[in-house]
Design an enzyme around this catalytic site. Structure first.
Site, short mmCIF file in Angstrom:
data_model
loop_
_atom_site.label_atom_id
_atom_site.label_comp_id
_atom_site.label_asym_id
_atom_site.label_seq_id
_atom_site.Cartn_x
_atom_site.Cartn_y
_atom_site.Cartn_z
N ASP A 408 7.03 -10.24 -13.64
CA ASP A 408 8.15 -10.89 -12.94
C ASP A 408 7.59 -11.95 -11.97
OD1 ASP A 408 10.73 -11.34 -11.93
OD2 ASP A 408 10.67 -9.62 -10.57
N GLU A 411 7.08 -17.69 -12.02
CA GLU A 411 7.37 -19.15 -12.18
C GLU A 411 6.26 -20.01 -11.56
OE1 GLU A 411 9.56 -16.84 -11.03
OE2 GLU A 411 10.43 -16.63 -13.02
N ASP A 482 17.77 -13.28 -13.46
CA ASP A 482 18.83 -12.69 -12.64
C ASP A 482 20.20 -13.25 -12.97
OD1 ASP A 482 16.76 -11.32 -11.58
OD2 ASP A 482 16.70 -12.43 -9.69
O1 MIG Z 1 13.29 -11.28 -6.04
O2 MIG Z 1 11.54 -6.89 -8.52
O3 MIG Z 1 14.40 -10.93 -11.91
O4 MIG Z 1 14.70 -8.23 -12.52
O5 MIG Z 1 14.60 -6.40 -10.39
C1 MIG Z 1 13.67 -10.24 -6.87
C2 MIG Z 1 12.88 -7.01 -8.14
C3 MIG Z 1 12.49 -9.82 -7.70
C4 MIG Z 1 13.56 -10.35 -9.76
C5 MIG Z 1 13.75 -9.92 -11.18
C6 MIG Z 1 14.53 -8.64 -11.21
C7 MIG Z 1 13.82 -7.57 -10.40
C8 MIG Z 1 13.61 -8.07 -8.97
N1 MIG Z 1 12.87 -9.32 -8.99
#
Ligand code: MIG
Length: 770
Positions: A408, A411, A482
């Site tokens: 995650d 980017e 998200d």
């Molecule tokens: O800023 O790890 O898209 O699936 O649950 C949030 C917490 C960070 C973004 C991800 C989401 C995840 C969440 N993450």
């Protein structure tokens, strides 16, 4: 000897056209693929296209007064003295034609003084982007009937015509709507259909770039970049399928997944705060007889959000805990973010620091920004040593029993402003900056993770990534980030997943039920229906929103949810076959109707139906309160899965769709493998398989292997050819027998009877029981 400044050289399938003091190089990759390159002195390393894809190709180059002409069996490329490029297909239909005019601003009837005023209030005012224009742009004619597809995970509708997009990976927490120009992924593949003729343009440039696809003007479309070399591939085949397949020829296919990866997965930010909560979830799945393959562990399982740690205050024995879940048929997929906490007592940080593995500021100090763990450093994933290092550390999670890794925030997302473009990173063995490496940051993290898992386990790795670039599909499945529990996002999930599929990402999904915002029973129900064939099949939600497990809204929702999970499991052998085909053809599993029926104009803008492979059509309800809808069926005969009623295509039918129904149609004369509705997909081979006949006669090729490792590549697989003739003659041939787990029994369900086959050990073939 000519002294003309417009000339060409031709050597080993590379044609360099020179005019004045500029040159363009055309590399003939194969008859259907020609690469166009102009050197701006930037890195030529491709993260998308690995290895040399060039095939020995017959071609001819000639020159007349106005053009250099390159001709293969599939494409004709004409280059003029201004180095403008026109492309035609084998029958001389124009595919890509340079636009000779000037770009123009969108007409707003507003002068520059007033533009300034509205801007100062925070409004965006579209204007021809002077900044990008000064670098380079590719400007092509737009026909009245030209359609666009692809571009990865962009918001909006299936047909991208009339909108503008950017390629720059961002974390976007606001509700994704059609005016957003970019999300988490940059996949600059544009498919077009011009006057009915398909083509593709793949712009392999990782720097920030832009598409205007007829928003600015109906006369042209534009690709422009802020930096990098001009580097794009022209793709042209006979059909849209050929063109899509050629894109995956260049950038790679999704490797065959493990079988369980096609089953249902449950996730929520917060589950892994407490093993008791996880256990309660698993208990409920058992109690309610809901299938479940995996639970995803969000950031809460870590020690202060430090990657490659496990909080043992919460989990006394992580390995024991994961083992106990696995015994109950449930796997765990923990998350990893790229940010490494800046903490002198933390080994991963120390190691990364000592080895120089973090991105740096221009002055050589380590670049720090804030993410979940607080101040953090960012691994320089463009460096192969860093990827190896990260991959090796993945073993920490795998040793605890993790069945895959979720990546995650890659980017990369940061809390204290964006990472500046001049942050120093590595481009394989060359120094580079974030300006070039930003869009491949997630790609390289996913690649590192994939290789780490493969080395440690020998199994087909399961990686889920949020950020991606073209080609990331070789290493990871992707989810769309998200989304929110909004009807609009349910609607968008269909074109978004279809375009991701065309863009190489055959294995993708959205957060079922919606991530942010509070879902409703109706929305959750329609979502599990609409997502029934979504390759990645995961319900995930945010920390702060209403629970959205299947049972929280009472019996009706639970019963419907269970019914559809069971239906999904019946289709898993079909989905697995679709994935096997995808590895060979490069064509996506979940796909827009336009891919299968490109000549049918009705489907070129179809946003609320999709197909699975060639033979299954799905028309879910994606509107609140709706209980009936028009379903467009393309040419041919279609059989409703529910009722068995047959419909003729090329027309709309009206389907009644109460809350517990999903319109699914099977193309007439299809044999469909029909798996069992199990609660957990077993690592052991199925002993029995069923094939259902829809229509009167069909032949179907079915694939089977252990569903786990890479032994199928050494021939350890079975291939069955099942056929039924119109007079009811039924046969099963074991075309390839390399896997010892062949079915003992195969039932073929005809319209009026079931034919049961048994495997005969002696002859190694299937014999119909009398
Ligand atoms: O800023 O790890 O898209 O699936 O649950 C949030 C917490 C960070 C973004 C991800 C989401 C995840 C969440 N993450």
């Amino acid at each position: 000897m000519t002294t003309s400044s417009f000339e060409f050289t031709d050597k080993n399938q590379q044609v360099e056209v020179t005019s004045a003091n500029k040159s363009l190089t055309f590399s003939i990759v194969k008859p259907e693929i020609i690469q166009v390159f102009q050197d701006y002195g930037k890195s030529t390393h491709s993260y998308a296209v690995e290895g040399d894809k060039t095939v020995d190709t017959k071609y001819a180059v000639s020159k007349d007064a106005d053009h250099v002409i390159i001709k293969t069996d599939a494409l004709t490329v004409k280059v003029d003295a201004d180095l403008h490029v026109d492309v035609y297909d084998q029958d001389n239909h124009p595919l890509v034609i340079h636009y000779d005019g000037q770009r123009e601003s969108i007409n707003q009837n507003i002068d520059s003084a007033h533009k300034k005023i509205v801007r100062s209030e925070g409004h965006e005012v579209a204007t021809v982007d002077e900044a990008s224009k000064t670098y380079y742009e590719v400007l092509n004619q737009l026909d009245d009937d030209e359609q666009f597809y692809g571009l990865g995970d962009k918001t909006g509708f299936l047909n991208k015509r009339g909108y503008e997009y950017d390629n720059w990976n961002v974390d976007e927490p606001r509700p994704h709507i059609e005016s957003f120009t970019h999300l988490y992924k940059s996949i600059p593949i544009l498919f077009g259909i011009k006057q009915g003729h398909p083509y593709g343009l793949f712009f392999d440039n990782t720097y920030r770039s832009h598409f205007d696809l007829g928003k600015e003007s109906a006369k042209y479309y534009v690709y422009s970049a802020d930096d990098g070399n001009l580097n794009y591939y022209i793709l042209g085949g006979r059909t849209l399928k050929d063109v899509v397949a050629d894109y995956t020829y260049l950038t790679g296919v999704v490797p065959l997944p493990q079988r369980w990866m096609l089953g249902y997965q449950q996730s929520r930010w917060g589950y892994s705060m407490d093993p008791k909560r996880v256990e309660e979830i698993v208990d409920k799945f058992e109690q309610y007889h809901l299938p479940l393959e995996a639970i995803h562990f969000d950031i809460d399982y870590m020690k202060g959000y430090r990657v490659f740690t496990w909080d043992t205050d919460k989990f006394a024995d992580p390995k024991g805990f994961l083992t106990s879940l696995r015994k109950r048929g449930v796997r765990v997929i923990p998350i990893l973010d790229p940010g490494v906490k800046q903490d002198d007592d933390y080994d991963i940080y120390q190691e990364g620091l000592k080895k120089g593995y973090f991105a740096k500021n221009k002055d050589g100090s380590v670049y720090i920004n804030r993410v979940w763990p607080g101040k953090s450093a960012f691994p320089d994933f463009g460096n192969p040593d860093v990827r190896k290092w990260w991959g090796k550390h993945c073993k920490f999670l795998l040793d605890k029993g993790a069945a895959g890794i979720w990546t995650d925030m890659n980017e990369p997302a940061t809390f204290d402003g964006d990472m500046p473009d001049d942050v120093v990173m590595t481009d394989e063995d060359q120094p580079s900056t974030a300006k070039m490496m930003h869009n491949v940051y997630g790609h390289n993290m996913a690649k590192a993770t994939y290789n780490g898992i493969k080395d440690a386990t020998g199994k087909r790795p399961y990686v889920i990534t949020r950020a991606a670039y073209a080609g990331t599909q070789k290493y990871s499945t992707a989810w769309t980030g998200d989304n929110q529990s909004l009807w609009h996002h349910l609607q968008m999930s269909i074109p978004q997943l279809c375009n991701l599929g065309l863009s190489g990402f055959s294995y993708a999904g959205t957060d079922i039920g919606g991530f942010s915002a509070d879902t409703t029973p109706e929305l959750l129900t329609r979502w599990i229906e609409a997502a029934l064939f979504s390759p990645l099949f995961r319900n995930h939600s945010a920390l702060q929103v209403r629970n959205q497990e299947p049972w929280v809204f009472g019996k009706q929702t639970l019963d419907i949810y269970r019914k559809f999970l069971n239906l999904r499991y019946h289709f898993i052998p079909y989905l697995y076959d679709c994935f096997k085909n995808e590895t060979e053809t490069g064509l996506p599993v979940m796909r827009p109707l336009v891919l299968n029926y490109p000549d049918d104009e009705t489907v070129r803008n179809m946003n609320d139906e999709y197909m699975v492979g060639d033979n299954v059509l799905v028309a879910p309800i994606v509107q609140q309160g709706q209980t009936a809808r028009a379903v467009y069926l393309p040419e041919g005969e279609w059989i409703a899965l529910d009722s068995g009623v047959q419909h003729s295509g090329r027309t709309n039918i009206l389907a009644n769709v109460p809350i517990d129904k999903l319109p699914v149609f099977i193309k007439k004369d299809t044999l469909m493998p029909w798996g069992q509705a199990v609660e957990h997909i077993s690592d052991k081979p199925d002993t029995k398989m069923t094939f259902r006949l829809f229509g009167n006669a069909a032949t179907y090729t079915h694939y089977q292997d252990d569903g786990i490792d890479f032994n199928y590549q050494k021939g350890e697989y079975n291939q069955y050819v099942v056929s039924v003739t119109a007079d009811g003659n039924c046969q099963i041939k074991l075309d390839h027998h390399g896997y010892a787990g062949q079915y003992q029994t195969i039932d073929v369900q005809l319209n009026d009877r079931v034919v049961e086959f048994k495997f005969d050990d002696k002859s190694g073939s299937y014999v119909a029981a009398k």
